[in-house]
Design a protein around this motif. Structure first.
Motif, mmCIF file in Angstrom:
data_model
loop_
_atom_site.group_PDB
_atom_site.id
_atom_site.type_symbol
_atom_site.label_atom_id
_atom_site.label_comp_id
_atom_site.label_asym_id
_atom_site.label_seq_id
_atom_site.Cartn_x
_atom_site.Cartn_y
_atom_site.Cartn_z
ATOM 1 N N HIS A 1 -0.124 22.989 18.091
ATOM 2 C CA HIS A 1 -0.962 22.144 18.958
ATOM 3 C C HIS A 1 0.085 22.050 20.145
ATOM 4 C CE1 HIS A 1 -3.825 21.833 16.123
ATOM 5 N NE2 HIS A 1 -3.010 21.034 15.422
ATOM 6 N N SER B 1 -11.560 15.985 19.127
ATOM 7 C CA SER B 1 -10.600 17.088 18.870
ATOM 8 C C SER B 1 -10.208 16.520 17.403
ATOM 9 C CB SER B 1 -9.462 16.722 19.796
ATOM 10 O OG SER B 1 -8.379 17.841 19.468
ATOM 11 N N SER B 2 -8.879 16.160 17.037
ATOM 12 C CA SER B 2 -8.608 15.763 15.602
ATOM 13 C C SER B 2 -9.324 14.650 15.386
ATOM 14 C CB SER B 2 -7.173 15.516 15.469
ATOM 15 O OG SER B 2 -6.606 14.599 16.516
ATOM 16 N N PHE C 1 -12.609 16.039 13.824
ATOM 17 C CA PHE C 1 -12.402 16.356 12.483
ATOM 18 C C PHE C 1 -12.418 15.170 11.613
ATOM 19 C CE2 PHE C 1 -9.406 16.671 8.943
ATOM 20 C CZ PHE C 1 -9.980 17.545 8.221
ATOM 21 N N GLU D 1 -12.697 20.939 16.007
ATOM 22 C CA GLU D 1 -11.741 20.997 14.794
ATOM 23 C C GLU D 1 -12.759 21.123 13.699
ATOM 24 O OE1 GLU D 1 -8.431 21.258 14.984
ATOM 25 O OE2 GLU D 1 -8.685 21.504 17.047
#
Length: 427
Positions: free
Chosen positions: A2, A297-298, A301, A323
């Motif tokens: 990343h 993003s994360s 997720f 994600e």
């Protein structure tokens, strides 16, 4: 691995209605920098070869890798006040030693949410639920949960134009053992006497990137809280209580919002301690019908994974940025545990057991990659109890400003249709 490109700072950024800023032509010079989470000898192979760099919005302290947070321009009035106070300091000595500019904004002051706070007002900032408060019982709906206490100590971090407050507190997670900061925002309706006995839906907002030491959704420049307020007025959004916890215990690694063996129990923090904190301090709902996630993003997720992992507690998620599977380097040597936190496997398990139903709204900008992963997930797992939609954000990139725009354009309305609304008393 990343990477994070540099972006314009919030004070150079126009509102998302006019995004991108004039004079940039929609393009920004980017200089990739190494992701701080990869500072160890083991490097987990990315499940997405050729994944583009992240382009995350700011944390409350600025962008990742920024040595100093962006400094707002000081108005002439504030400069004049500073000059007056400087003179007063010289003339008055120690009497003004504790003066701060934040005194004029209210930042740092104690905040109480709701007209009927829990009775144990002197309690500390722990998240564990204590004995029910002595508040009046909710009327009509047995699903309403009045604040259980103990009550946290909140300090203002921002005040919006409509008078609503973003505040921060320190939470000691009773089940995870992790202590972290949590920011909260309550809509104007929460203080309306008509809703004094009503529960409110909770939206847990998770950041991407490091997710530590700040949660960038508490930065008002992204416009999340304003978008909800405008949606309530337009009848396209419920008045959510927004809970914004830190996502990771440090800025060195990313933990996939999971209980990775030998590491801080971030899965328990997100799924157990953060909701317990919300129930301790706010009027919420007992059932999953009042609980959802959103994230980028994360953080997207983690929100999606948590909904699929705990469908008895959470009902929906707005997942932005593509994600899909866990990829923390800390999973090395723990394949079985990683599989237990994989949304693909969790979705299949939910399909096999026939429910309960969960709702996943993917958001993706047309100028970012990742839609192929969303489409693949929808095709393979978007069936039976797993309800999926994909929202394209026209000219959208991988950042919070554009994801909030997507929420205004339809995702807030989508999630509001599957969650439970607060109910005012008649009269």
């Amino acid at each position: 691995m990343h990477q994070y490109p540099q972006r314009p700072r919030p004070d150079d950024q126009q509102s998302y209605q006019d995004y991108p800023p004039q004079g940039h032509g929609g393009q920004y010079h980017q200089q990739p920098q190494q992701h701080q989470h990869q500072q160890q000898s083991y490097e987990a192979p990315s499940p997405y070869p050729g994944r583009p760099p992240y382009a995350e919005p700011p944390t409350a302290a600025g962008y990742p890798h920024d040595p100093e947070p962006p400094q707002p321009r000081r108005s002439r009035r504030r400069i004049w006040i500073s000059a007056v106070v400087a003179v007063a300091l010289l003339l008055g000595g120690g009497g003004f030693a504790a003066w701060k500019l934040d005194w004029f904004s209210g930042n740092g002051e104690a905040v109480t949410f709701g007209k009927n706070p829990p009775s144990d007002a002197g309690a500390g900032a722990g998240a564990a639920a204590g004995a029910p408060s002595a508040e009046a019982k909710p009327s009509g709906d047995p699903d309403v949960l009045m604040p259980t206490g103990p009550r946290s100590d909140f300090k203002q971090t921002a005040k919006l134009d409509d008078g609503t407050i973003i505040a921060k507190t320190r939470v000691a997670g009773a089940k995870s053992g992790f202590q972290g900061d949590v920011w909260v925002w309550a809509p104007k309706q929460y203080d309306d006497p008509k809703y004094a006995k009503s529960g409110f839906p909770v939206l847990i907002a998770l950041p991407g990137g490091n997710g530590f030491p700040n949660n960038y959704w508490a930065d008002t420049s992204l416009g999340l809280q304003k978008a909800i307020t405008e949606g309530v007025k337009a009848g396209t959004s419920l008045p959510y209580i927004v809970i914004m916890p830190v996502l990771n215990p440090d800025a060195k690694y990313y933990y996939d919002g999971s209980d990775i063996p030998g590491q801080a129990k971030m899965g328990t923090w997100i799924a157990e301690d953060v909701p317990a904190f919300a129930k301790a301090n706010f009027r919420t709902y007992k059932s999953r019908d009042g609980w959802a996630f959103m994230g980028s993003s994360s953080g997207a997720f983690v929100g999606m994974k948590t909904v699929l992992q705990h469908p008895d507690k959470f009902k929906a998620v707005i997942a932005s940025g593509g994600e899909i599977v866990p990829d923390s380097p800390l999973w090395k040597g723990h394949q079985a545990e990683m599989d237990a936190n994989n949304p693909e496997k969790l979705a299949q398990k939910l399909i096999d057991t026939k429910g309960p139903e969960v709702y996943i709204n993917f958001q993706v900008g047309t100028k970012e990659s990742g839609k192929d992963r969303m489409v693949k997930f929808q095709q393979q797992y978007g069936k039976g109890p797993v309800k999926t939609t994909i929202r394209d954000i026209q000219n959208g990139e991988h950042n919070g400003w554009h994801y909030v725009r997507g929420m205004k354009e339809g995702s807030l309305e989508w999630v509001s249709k599957v969650l439970k609304a607060p109910k005012p008393e008649a009269g």
